[in-house]
Design a protein around this motif. Structure first.
Motif, PDB file in Angstrom:
ATOM      1  N   MET A   1       0.823  -1.202   0.000  1.00 29.99           N
ATOM      2  CA  MET A   1       0.000   0.000   0.000  1.00 29.99           C
ATOM      3  C   MET A   1       0.862   1.257   0.000  1.00 29.99           C
ATOM      4  SD  MET A   1      -2.951  -1.044   2.768  1.00 29.99           S
ATOM      5  CE  MET A   1      -3.606   0.627   2.729  1.00 29.99           C
ATOM      6  N   GLN A   2       0.360   2.309  -0.641  1.00 31.31           N
ATOM      7  CA  GLN A   2       1.113   3.558  -0.713  1.00 31.31           C
ATOM      8  C   GLN A   2       1.397   4.118   0.671  1.00 31.31           C
ATOM      9  OE1 GLN A   2       2.356   4.918  -3.477  1.00 31.31           O
ATOM     10  NE2 GLN A   2       3.279   6.618  -2.373  1.00 31.31           N
ATOM     11  N   SER A   3       0.402   4.065   1.584  1.00 33.82           N
ATOM     12  CA  SER A   3       0.595   4.625   2.922  1.00 33.82           C
ATOM     13  C   SER A   3       1.694   3.894   3.680  1.00 33.82           C
ATOM     14  CB  SER A   3      -0.714   4.579   3.717  1.00 33.82           C
ATOM     15  OG  SER A   3      -1.146   3.240   3.907  1.00 33.82           O
ATOM     16  N   ASP A   4       1.809   2.573   3.466  1.00 36.92           N
ATOM     17  CA  ASP A   4       2.864   1.814   4.142  1.00 36.92           C
ATOM     18  C   ASP A   4       4.243   2.258   3.667  1.00 36.92           C
ATOM     19  OD1 ASP A   4       1.003   0.336   5.571  1.00 36.92           O
ATOM     20  OD2 ASP A   4       0.947  -1.293   4.105  1.00 36.92           O
ATOM     21  N   LEU A   5       4.385   2.487   2.368  1.00 43.41           N
ATOM     22  CA  LEU A   5       5.655   2.971   1.817  1.00 43.41           C
ATOM     23  C   LEU A   5       5.975   4.350   2.375  1.00 43.41           C
ATOM     24  CD1 LEU A   5       8.048   2.831  -0.154  1.00 43.41           C
ATOM     25  CD2 LEU A   5       6.528   3.759  -1.924  1.00 43.41           C
ATOM     26  N   GLU A   6       4.971   5.217   2.464  1.00 42.24           N
ATOM     27  CA  GLU A   6       5.182   6.562   2.982  1.00 42.24           C
ATOM     28  C   GLU A   6       5.596   6.529   4.450  1.00 42.24           C
ATOM     29  OE1 GLU A   6       2.196   8.998  -0.034  1.00 42.24           O
ATOM     30  OE2 GLU A   6       1.517   8.504   1.988  1.00 42.24           O
ATOM     31  N   LYS A   7       4.982   5.647   5.227  1.00 41.58           N
ATOM     32  CA  LYS A   7       5.370   5.506   6.639  1.00 41.58           C
ATOM     33  C   LYS A   7       6.829   5.060   6.751  1.00 41.58           C
ATOM     34  CE  LYS A   7       0.783   4.172   8.367  1.00 41.58           C
ATOM     35  NZ  LYS A   7      -0.018   3.056   8.948  1.00 41.58           N
ATOM     36  N   GLU A   8       7.205   4.079   5.955  1.00 39.71           N
ATOM     37  CA  GLU A   8       8.575   3.569   5.991  1.00 39.71           C
ATOM     38  C   GLU A   8       9.574   4.656   5.593  1.00 39.71           C
ATOM     39  OE1 GLU A   8       9.899   0.859   7.021  1.00 39.71           O
ATOM     40  OE2 GLU A   8       8.201  -0.499   7.285  1.00 39.71           O
ATOM     41  N   ASN A   9       9.256   5.407   4.556  1.00 37.05           N
ATOM     42  CA  ASN A   9      10.170   6.464   4.105  1.00 37.05           C
ATOM     43  C   ASN A   9      10.321   7.546   5.166  1.00 37.05           C
ATOM     44  OD1 ASN A   9      10.580   5.185   1.672  1.00 37.05           O
ATOM     45  ND2 ASN A   9       9.066   6.397   0.553  1.00 37.05           N
ATOM     46  N   ALA A  10       9.206   7.910   5.803  1.00 36.70           N
ATOM     47  CA  ALA A  10       9.270   8.915   6.869  1.00 36.70           C
ATOM     48  C   ALA A  10      10.088   8.408   8.044  1.00 36.70           C
ATOM     49  CB  ALA A  10       7.864   9.294   7.319  1.00 36.70           C
ATOM     50  N   ALA A  11       9.885   7.142   8.405  1.00 36.22           N
ATOM     51  CA  ALA A  11      10.619   6.569   9.527  1.00 36.22           C
ATOM     52  C   ALA A  11      12.117   6.523   9.237  1.00 36.22           C
ATOM     53  CB  ALA A  11      10.101   5.163   9.832  1.00 36.22           C
ATOM     54  N   GLN A  12      12.478   6.113   8.036  1.00 38.47           N
ATOM     55  CA  GLN A  12      13.900   6.035   7.674  1.00 38.47           C
ATOM     56  C   GLN A  12      14.542   7.423   7.751  1.00 38.47           C
ATOM     57  OE1 GLN A  12      15.829   3.464   7.214  1.00 38.47           O
ATOM     58  NE2 GLN A  12      14.247   1.898   7.299  1.00 38.47           N
ATOM     59  N   ALA A  13      13.838   8.434   7.277  1.00 42.15           N
ATOM     60  CA  ALA A  13      14.385   9.794   7.318  1.00 42.15           C
ATOM     61  C   ALA A  13      14.589  10.261   8.747  1.00 42.15           C
ATOM     62  CB  ALA A  13      13.459  10.750   6.570  1.00 42.15           C
ATOM     63  N   ALA A  14      13.643   9.914   9.634  1.00 40.74           N
ATOM     64  CA  ALA A  14      13.768  10.315  11.038  1.00 40.74           C
ATOM     65  C   ALA A  14      14.910   9.579  11.722  1.00 40.74           C
ATOM     66  CB  ALA A  14      12.460  10.050  11.772  1.00 40.74           C
ATOM     67  N   VAL A  15      15.064   8.319  11.432  1.00 40.42           N
ATOM     68  CA  VAL A  15      16.099   7.515  12.096  1.00 40.42           C
ATOM     69  C   VAL A  15      17.492   7.947  11.664  1.00 40.42           C
ATOM     70  CG1 VAL A  15      16.998   5.149  12.326  1.00 40.42           C
ATOM     71  CG2 VAL A  15      14.550   5.583  12.548  1.00 40.42           C
ATOM     72  N   GLU A  16      17.608   8.596  10.532  1.00 39.58           N
ATOM     73  CA  GLU A  16      18.909   9.141  10.126  1.00 39.58           C
ATOM     74  C   GLU A  16      19.395  10.218  11.088  1.00 39.58           C
ATOM     75  OE1 GLU A  16      18.616  10.462   6.120  1.00 39.58           O
ATOM     76  OE2 GLU A  16      18.303   8.443   5.292  1.00 39.58           O
ATOM     77  N   LEU A  17      18.482  10.768  11.889  1.00 44.30           N
ATOM     78  CA  LEU A  17      18.849  11.795  12.868  1.00 44.30           C
ATOM     79  C   LEU A  17      19.462  11.197  14.135  1.00 44.30           C
ATOM     80  CD1 LEU A  17      15.596  13.941  12.594  1.00 44.30           C
ATOM     81  CD2 LEU A  17      17.790  14.400  11.486  1.00 44.30           C
ATOM     82  N   VAL A  18      19.356   9.890  14.293  1.00 43.27           N
ATOM     83  CA  VAL A  18      19.857   9.220  15.496  1.00 43.27           C
ATOM     84  C   VAL A  18      21.364   9.059  15.401  1.00 43.27           C
ATOM     85  CG1 VAL A  18      19.780   7.096  16.856  1.00 43.27           C
ATOM     86  CG2 VAL A  18      17.674   8.009  15.828  1.00 43.27           C
ATOM     87  N   VAL A  19      22.071   9.473  16.460  1.00 43.77           N
ATOM     88  CA  VAL A  19      23.528   9.314  16.517  1.00 43.77           C
ATOM     89  C   VAL A  19      23.891   8.562  17.797  1.00 43.77           C
ATOM     90  CG1 VAL A  19      23.953  11.409  15.180  1.00 43.77           C
ATOM     91  CG2 VAL A  19      23.848  11.545  17.661  1.00 43.77           C
ATOM     92  N   PRO A  20      25.071   7.937  17.829  1.00 42.87           N
ATOM     93  CA  PRO A  20      25.470   7.174  19.009  1.00 42.87           C
ATOM     94  C   PRO A  20      25.430   8.011  20.286  1.00 42.87           C
ATOM     95  CG  PRO A  20      26.946   6.691  17.184  1.00 42.87           C
ATOM     96  CD  PRO A  20      26.069   7.828  16.738  1.00 42.87           C
ATOM     97  N   GLY A  21      25.003   7.359  21.360  1.00 45.32           N
ATOM     98  CA  GLY A  21      24.963   8.001  22.664  1.00 45.32           C
ATOM     99  C   GLY A  21      23.656   8.679  23.001  1.00 45.32           C
ATOM    100  N   MET A  22      22.757   8.764  22.040  1.00 41.07           N
ATOM    101  CA  MET A  22      21.483   9.434  22.279  1.00 41.07           C
ATOM    102  C   MET A  22      20.566   8.630  23.205  1.00 41.07           C
ATOM    103  SD  MET A  22      19.940  11.133  18.793  1.00 41.07           S
ATOM    104  CE  MET A  22      20.329  12.818  18.356  1.00 41.07           C
ATOM    105  N   ILE A  23      19.709   9.362  23.906  1.00 38.63           N
ATOM    106  CA  ILE A  23      18.525   8.783  24.544  1.00 38.63           C
ATOM    107  C   ILE A  23      17.353   9.139  23.645  1.00 38.63           C
ATOM    108  CG2 ILE A  23      16.998   8.814  26.544  1.00 38.63           C
ATOM    109  CD1 ILE A  23      19.393   9.501  28.266  1.00 38.63           C
ATOM    110  N   ILE A  24      16.631   8.118  23.195  1.00 40.02           N
ATOM    111  CA  ILE A  24      15.601   8.293  22.182  1.00 40.02           C
ATOM    112  C   ILE A  24      14.242   7.924  22.760  1.00 40.02           C
ATOM    113  CG2 ILE A  24      14.873   7.659  19.843  1.00 40.02           C
ATOM    114  CD1 ILE A  24      17.768   6.495  19.556  1.00 40.02           C
ATOM    115  N   GLY A  25      13.259   8.778  22.560  1.00 36.78           N
ATOM    116  CA  GLY A  25      11.883   8.454  22.904  1.00 36.78           C
ATOM    117  C   GLY A  25      11.245   7.693  21.755  1.00 36.78           C
ATOM    118  N   LEU A  26      10.598   6.575  22.083  1.00 39.80           N
ATOM    119  CA  LEU A  26       9.972   5.736  21.065  1.00 39.80           C
ATOM    120  C   LEU A  26       8.459   5.808  21.208  1.00 39.80           C
ATOM    121  CD1 LEU A  26      12.210   2.536  21.359  1.00 39.80           C
ATOM    122  CD2 LEU A  26      12.476   4.446  19.761  1.00 39.80           C
ATOM    123  N   GLY A  27       7.791   6.279  20.159  1.00 40.44           N
ATOM    124  CA  GLY A  27       6.347   6.422  20.189  1.00 40.44           C
ATOM    125  C   GLY A  27       5.625   5.096  20.050  1.00 40.44           C
TER     126      GLY A  27
END
Length: 221
Positions: A1-27
Motif C-alpha cells: 500500500m502507498q501509505s505503508d511505503l510513505e510511513k517507511e520512508n518517513a521513519a527512515q528519514a527520522a532515524v537518520e537523525l539518530v547518533v550514538p549516545g542518544m537517549i531516544i523516545g519511542l512512540g
C-alpha cells in the motif's frame, strides 16, 4: 500500500537523525513501530543508544532487537523522540492518542530536546478535528467530564468493556468538529477537573516528516 511505503520512508528519514549516545523516545502505533524496527536494525549493527518507550507494546518490540530501555522516570532529558500522529496541520498542531498511549507519549515529548513526528500523507489536514480528540479521564470522573465537554463523544470500548489505559484510566473520544483554535481548546481541556491528559499536542512537535509518494516532505516549527 502507498501509505505503508510513505510511513517507511518517513521513519527512515527520522532515524537518520539518530547518533550514538542518544537517549531516544519511542512512540506508539504502526508508524512509530517502523522507526523502532529501523533503530533496532541499527542497534544490531552496533549502534549504542538508550530508548524510552511510551507503551508496553513499544517496549516489547524494542526488546526484540535488544535496544537498551529506560523508564520515563529514570530518563533525564531525552535527546530525540520519534512518534506518529493521527493527524497534523502545517502549524505542527497534532491529534494523537488513537492507540491509547497519549499520556506517556506527551510526557516523553515534553522531556525531549527534539520531537520528530512521522506520518503518511493522509494525516495532513488543513484543520484538526476529522479525527476525534482522545481525552483521558479518571474513571470516576468520566460522566462528569462528558457533560463538561458538551460535544458528541463516546467512552472508548474494547471487547465490550471500557478501554483501560496502562495508567488505569478511561478515554473519551470527543468530536469538536473542525478545530479553529487548537491552543485555546488545549488550555480549556487542561482546566477540566478529572481530565488526566488529552490528545491535542500543541507547541510540542519540532518537525513533521511526512512520506509523500516515494519521497518525504518536512514541515518545521
Amino acid at each position: 500500500m502507498q501509505s505503508d511505503l510513505e510511513k517507511e520512508n518517513a521513519a527512515q528519514a527520522a532515524v537518520e537523525l539518530v547518533v550514538p549516545g542518544m537517549i531516544i523516545g519511542l512512540g506508539t502505533g504502526s508508524t512509530a513501530a517502523c522507526a523502532v524496527h529501523a533503530i533496532g536494525r541499527r542497534v544490531k549493527e552496533g549502534l549504542c543508544v538508550q530508548a524510552v518507550p511510551t507503551s508496553a507494546q513499544t517496549a516489547a518490540l524494542a526488546e526484540q532487537y535488544g535496544i537498551p530501555l529506560l523508564s520515563i522516570g529514570a530518563a533525564g532529558t531525552i535527546d530525540l523522540t520519534i512518534d506518529g500522529a493521527d493527524e497534523f496541520t502545517e502549524s505542527l498542531h497534532l491529534v494523537k492518542g488513537g492507540g491509547g498511549a497519549l499520556l506517556k507519549e506527551k510526557i516523553v515529548a515534553v522531556k525531549s530536546r527534539r520531537v520528530v513526528i512521522i506520518t503518511d500523507a493522509s494525516k495532513r489536514v488543513a484543520a484538526l478535528g476529522k479525527f476525534w480528540v482522545p481525552v483521558e479521564v479518571v474513571p470516576d470522573a468520566a460522566a462528569y467530564v462528558m457533560r463538561q465537554l458538551a460535544v458528541p463523544g463516546a467512552l472508548r470500548q474494547k471487547d465490550g468493556q471500557p478501554f483501560v489505559t496502562e495508567q488505569g484510566n478511561h478515554i473519551i473520544d470527543a468530536d469538536f468538529g473542525l478545530i479553529q483554535d487548537a491552543p485555546e481548546l488545549d488550555r480549556w481541556l487542561n482546566n477540566i477537573v478529572g481530565v488526566v491528559e488529552h490528545g491535542l499536542f500543541v507547541g510540542i512537535a519540532s518537525s513533521v516528516i511526512m512520506g509523500e509518494g516515494s519521497g518525504v516532505r518536512i514541515f518545521e516549527s
